[in-house]
Design a protein around this motif. Structure first.
Motif, PDB file in Angstrom:
ATOM      1  N   PHE A 112       0.661  -1.233  -0.061  1.00  0.00           N
ATOM      2  CA  PHE A 112       0.142   0.198  -0.120  1.00  0.00           C
ATOM      3  C   PHE A 112       0.967   1.442  -0.066  1.00  0.00           C
ATOM      4  N   VAL A 113       1.757   1.359   0.972  1.00  0.00           N
ATOM      5  CA  VAL A 113       2.626   2.599   1.073  1.00  0.00           C
ATOM      6  C   VAL A 113       3.323   2.620  -0.198  1.00  0.00           C
ATOM      7  N   ILE A 114       4.007   1.776  -0.919  1.00  0.00           N
ATOM      8  CA  ILE A 114       4.705   1.873  -2.129  1.00  0.00           C
ATOM      9  C   ILE A 114       3.657   2.448  -3.193  1.00  0.00           C
ATOM     10  N   THR A 115       2.622   1.614  -3.515  1.00  0.00           N
ATOM     11  CA  THR A 115       1.578   2.079  -4.608  1.00  0.00           C
ATOM     12  C   THR A 115       1.032   3.206  -4.375  1.00  0.00           C
ATOM     13  N   TRP A 116       0.706   3.631  -3.184  1.00  0.00           N
ATOM     14  CA  TRP A 116      -0.128   4.784  -2.909  1.00  0.00           C
ATOM     15  C   TRP A 116       0.827   5.791  -2.939  1.00  0.00           C
ATOM     16  N   GLY A 117       1.972   5.830  -2.449  1.00  0.00           N
ATOM     17  CA  GLY A 117       3.181   6.724  -2.424  1.00  0.00           C
ATOM     18  C   GLY A 117       3.326   7.231  -3.985  1.00  0.00           C
ATOM     19  N   ILE A 118       3.753   6.153  -4.789  1.00  0.00           N
ATOM     20  CA  ILE A 118       3.957   6.260  -6.295  1.00  0.00           C
ATOM     21  C   ILE A 118       2.985   7.167  -7.130  1.00  0.00           C
ATOM     22  N   ILE A 119       1.817   6.709  -6.731  1.00  0.00           N
ATOM     23  CA  ILE A 119       0.664   7.144  -7.548  1.00  0.00           C
ATOM     24  C   ILE A 119       0.299   8.882  -6.918  1.00  0.00           C
ATOM     25  N   LEU A 120       0.562   8.827  -5.646  1.00  0.00           N
ATOM     26  CA  LEU A 120       0.457  10.230  -5.075  1.00  0.00           C
ATOM     27  C   LEU A 120       1.322  11.225  -5.862  1.00  0.00           C
ATOM     28  N   ALA A 121       2.623  10.814  -5.682  1.00  0.00           N
ATOM     29  CA  ALA A 121       3.572  11.662  -6.102  1.00  0.00           C
ATOM     30  C   ALA A 121       3.420  11.935  -7.602  1.00  0.00           C
ATOM     31  N   HIS A 122       3.149  10.753  -8.376  1.00  0.00           N
ATOM     32  CA  HIS A 122       2.835  11.013  -9.851  1.00  0.00           C
ATOM     33  C   HIS A 122       1.669  12.121  -9.974  1.00  0.00           C
ATOM     34  N   ALA A 123       0.646  11.975  -9.308  1.00  0.00           N
ATOM     35  CA  ALA A 123      -0.457  13.337  -9.219  1.00  0.00           C
ATOM     36  C   ALA A 123      -0.127  14.295  -9.132  1.00  0.00           C
ATOM     37  N   PHE A 124       0.671  14.725  -8.034  1.00  0.00           N
ATOM     38  CA  PHE A 124       1.200  16.125  -7.773  1.00  0.00           C
ATOM     39  C   PHE A 124       1.950  16.553  -9.007  1.00  0.00           C
ATOM     40  N   VAL A 125       2.841  15.617  -9.624  1.00  0.00           N
ATOM     41  CA  VAL A 125       3.877  16.128 -10.596  1.00  0.00           C
ATOM     42  C   VAL A 125       3.160  16.535 -11.676  1.00  0.00           C
ATOM     43  N   THR A 126       1.946  15.639 -11.909  1.00  0.00           N
ATOM     44  CA  THR A 126       1.025  15.861 -13.035  1.00  0.00           C
ATOM     45  C   THR A 126       0.523  17.096 -12.878  1.00  0.00           C
ATOM     46  N   LEU A 127       0.109  17.631 -11.543  1.00  0.00           N
ATOM     47  CA  LEU A 127      -0.666  18.727 -11.390  1.00  0.00           C
ATOM     48  C   LEU A 127       0.106  19.947 -11.573  1.00  0.00           C
TER      49      LEU A 127
END
Length: 268
Positions: A112-127
């Protein structure tokens, strides 16, 4: 338990697949906004860009489990975590005195931490990249928008908590990484197809009675692979409950089944 977590996190973060995943997350975050910018430029319709695409849409679309990184991240994380079984290191944990329940919980938390962390970071970079070309939204950002933003993030996290519970369950139940990945893809495909059917049915209210319509709304609103979280302006109580209750119950069931299944599994 803490030692297990340290071992699992260290192993995944040092895996070359994690580096591949991080690179893909960054590439997708940059390319998606750029493609929209180039497309509107080529069509000479940049004045309409804000009506069709904005930073808000790009940000919350980044969490979708059926697009780009949302498709790839679970697969690469599952392959990395399955190496514990394919390399036989899982037996070393058991021999060292760790219970199977502890091993499963550690695997799930890491997943969970790895998957959510990478998805969250990806979303903020996208933003961040999106805001170079588009406004966050067509109206001024208010306190209500901030509250909606935080609520949407919480619901997205809950969805990925459930998805990672499914991933952890498949990792311990399947014989190898290939079978675990194929089974996850099949589960995602079923959820996606079912979601497409419910969405299509909801577009024909004149042909469906109210009871069936309510059931379809619930099934569509509770589908973790088909959702519109973050793309509106506010939530009704039922919108939150549609996602909160099924994802919470589903996560608990997957974790419980994972522990039970792992305890019965014969490790060769």
């Amino acid at each position: 338990m803490l030692s297990l977590l340290k071992i699992d996190f260290k192993r995944v973060l040092k895996d070359k697949l994690f580096m591949v995943l991080a690179i893909l997350a960054f590439v997708f975050a940059v390319i998606s906004p750029l493609l929209y910018k180039v497309l509107f430029s080529l069509l000479e319709a940049e004045e309409f860009a804000g009506m069709m695409v904005d930073g808000k849409m790009m940000f919350f679309s980044s969490f979708s489990a059926g697009n780009n990184l949302g498709l790839i991240a679970p697969i690469l994380v599952m392959i990395a975590l399955c190496k514990d079984f394919s390399f036989g290191t899982i037996r070393n944990k058991i021999i060292s005195g760790k219970t199977r329940a502890q091993i499963f919980i550690s695997l799930f938390i890491t997943c969970f931490v790895i998957t959510w962390g990478i998805i969250l970071a990806h979303a903020f970079v996208t933003l961040g990249v999106s805001l170079l070309f588009f406004d966050y939204q067509s109206t001024p950002f208010t306190v209500a928008d901030f509250n909606y933003f935080i609520s949407s993030l919480a619901l997205q996290m809950l969805i990925w908590f459930f998805i990672c519970a499914i991933m952890a369950l498949l990792i311990v139940l399947m014989k190898n990484a290939g079978l675990a990945v194929v089974t996850y893809a099949a589960v995602m495909f079923i959820f996606t197809i079912f979601g497409s059917i419910t969405q299509a049915a909801l577009m024909m209210p004149d042909f469906i009675d109210q009871a069936t319509m309510n059931a379809l709304e619930f099934l569509n609103g509770s589908n973790p692979f088909i959702n519109s979280i973050g793309l509106g302006t506010s939530y009704q109580v039922k919108d939150v409950l549609y996602m909160l209750i099924p994802c919470t119950i589903g996560s608990i069931l997957c974790i419980a089944l994972g522990i039970i299944g792992f305890n019965k599994k014969d490790l060769k």
